[in-house]
Design a protein around this motif. Sequence first.
Motif, mmCIF file in Angstrom:
data_model
loop_
_atom_site.group_PDB
_atom_site.id
_atom_site.type_symbol
_atom_site.label_atom_id
_atom_site.label_comp_id
_atom_site.label_asym_id
_atom_site.label_seq_id
_atom_site.Cartn_x
_atom_site.Cartn_y
_atom_site.Cartn_z
ATOM 1 N N VAL A 28 0.831 -1.204 0.000
ATOM 2 C CA VAL A 28 0.000 0.000 0.000
ATOM 3 C C VAL A 28 0.868 1.257 0.000
ATOM 4 O O VAL A 28 0.507 2.271 -0.624
ATOM 5 N N ALA A 29 2.010 1.220 0.675
ATOM 6 C CA ALA A 29 2.898 2.382 0.672
ATOM 7 C C ALA A 29 3.430 2.657 -0.732
ATOM 8 O O ALA A 29 3.487 3.814 -1.176
ATOM 9 N N ASN A 30 3.809 1.607 -1.458
ATOM 10 C CA ASN A 30 4.333 1.791 -2.816
ATOM 11 C C ASN A 30 3.237 2.196 -3.793
ATOM 12 O O ASN A 30 3.473 3.001 -4.705
ATOM 13 N N ALA A 31 2.030 1.640 -3.615
ATOM 14 C CA ALA A 31 0.906 2.070 -4.452
ATOM 15 C C ALA A 31 0.593 3.542 -4.199
ATOM 16 O O ALA A 31 0.298 4.302 -5.140
ATOM 17 N N ALA A 32 0.643 3.960 -2.937
ATOM 18 C CA ALA A 32 0.364 5.354 -2.603
ATOM 19 C C ALA A 32 1.364 6.298 -3.268
ATOM 20 O O ALA A 32 1.002 7.390 -3.721
ATOM 21 N N LYS A 33 2.625 5.895 -3.343
ATOM 22 C CA LYS A 33 3.626 6.727 -4.010
ATOM 23 C C LYS A 33 3.255 6.956 -5.471
ATOM 24 O O LYS A 33 3.402 8.078 -5.993
ATOM 25 N N GLN A 34 2.777 5.923 -6.133
ATOM 26 C CA GLN A 34 2.366 6.076 -7.534
ATOM 27 C C GLN A 34 1.166 7.010 -7.645
ATOM 28 O O GLN A 34 1.085 7.821 -8.573
ATOM 29 N N LEU A 35 0.243 6.907 -6.693
ATOM 30 C CA LEU A 35 -0.942 7.773 -6.721
ATOM 31 C C LEU A 35 -0.549 9.236 -6.494
ATOM 32 O O LEU A 35 -1.070 10.135 -7.160
ATOM 33 N N ILE A 59 -5.271 5.081 3.714
ATOM 34 C CA ILE A 59 -4.627 3.818 4.076
ATOM 35 C C ILE A 59 -5.047 3.445 5.480
ATOM 36 O O ILE A 59 -5.030 4.277 6.390
ATOM 37 N N ARG A 60 -5.466 2.204 5.645
ATOM 38 C CA ARG A 60 -5.665 1.643 6.971
ATOM 39 C C ARG A 60 -4.925 0.310 7.014
ATOM 40 O O ARG A 60 -5.332 -0.657 6.363
ATOM 41 N N GLY A 61 -3.836 0.256 7.773
ATOM 42 C CA GLY A 61 -3.059 -0.977 7.861
ATOM 43 C C GLY A 61 -2.549 -1.395 6.496
ATOM 44 O O GLY A 61 -1.867 -0.649 5.797
ATOM 45 N N GLY A 62 -2.910 -2.617 6.081
ATOM 46 C CA GLY A 62 -2.498 -3.135 4.786
ATOM 47 C C GLY A 62 -3.545 -2.965 3.707
ATOM 48 O O GLY A 62 -3.514 -3.674 2.690
#
Length: 426
Positions: A28-35, A59-62
């Motif tokens: 989720v952290a890496n997906a958020a960077k793309q967003l 984001i909540r947890g995973g």
Amino acid sequence: MTEPRFDRTHTDDLMRFIQASPSPYHAVANAAKQLVTAGFTETAETDAFPTEPGGHYLIRGGTLVAWWVPDGAPAHTPFRIVGSHTDSPNLRIKPRPDTGRAGWRQVGIEVYGGPLWNSWLDRDLGLSGRLALADGSQRLVHIEQPFLRVPQLAIHLHRSTNEALTLDPQTHLEPVWGLGTPTDGELIAYVAKHAGVAAEDVLGWDLMTHDVQPPAYLGRDGELLAAPRMDNLVSVHASVAAVISAVGNGDSIPVMVANDHEEIGSKSDTGAEGPLLLTVLRRLVHSRGGSYDDEARALAGSFCISADMGHAVHPNYPEKHEPNHQPVPNGGPMLKVNATQRYTTDANGRALFATTCEKAGVPWQIFVSNNRQPCGSTIGPSTAAGVGIRTVDIGVAALSMHSARELCGAADPYLLASCLAAFYEG
């Protein structure tokens, strides 16, 4: 069948994403960077929801939920949702992990989900996840070097192992990580040092093992992709690419949700059976001045695609598959059908999927289980029942599902992303 389009750039990026995402929290952290790069901004659940148009995520947890509200979209605007999951079967670290016997330091593990146990034997394993700290913050940790190993018993000591391998998950799956006498707190102290925090500040952890071998193209012409965690990071990555490409398109609000805990039944506050997705959708209606009726109208007009990996026909076990439905790698995404609603696809879902693939110029195929082989499930039924949105199940065909290392067609991730982008466009 004509050779499918293959954007190697997409698959290359997927390989980097998988390698950098050994845990749901990293995914989720890496997906958020793309967003963020595409113009999305983070929203905290405890803050008022944004009323302005544009892209946001939380984001909540995973688990990650992202959406883009077009300018001027009425409160009753329907949603187009792509759902996937961030977790994969693996070996997870126990609360008191320091153990060992016979002069070996070992790590106590719990089996998470339904992994192929034998696939974890004799592999170089890293460690990843999150640490909860005394100040209320959390720290992601990713130990990529070969760190752990579950050693297999030599054939000299178990002559019938090739005929019948039997593993006790309590005793036979504990990895080794050194020699000597185990000491309480030793493993977490090592992990804390790697994460750059003091061991005494670590009050909790969600840690798991992962195979450190990187993804790779496979086959004479590189037409296959071998990688860990393809179930279901292939779908997570494709849905991120699709929601970014859908910005400002269509007469609906594109939403992507990547849930945690699918592999253990989705029953958690971050799983698909929890209320998170429905809460987000309701807040998107009401933050823009919508009424209960607007909410009901929006949900009634919405559609969800549940994207999860599925089974390609296995060349060594063709009898395990339904004879008239045998999906192959690089044949495009599969429509997943099950009469008992383990998959949510119905006639209308099939029509939508067929139309979407035609619009995207993507080939597609159908997966149905052999009647002798009960099928698995996805977040699809949980989402359909919990949110009340029409849902269809699809996925990429793969071999070795739930292995420490899986196999799919190298073109299929791009074909899936193309299909999801066309779905968002409406």
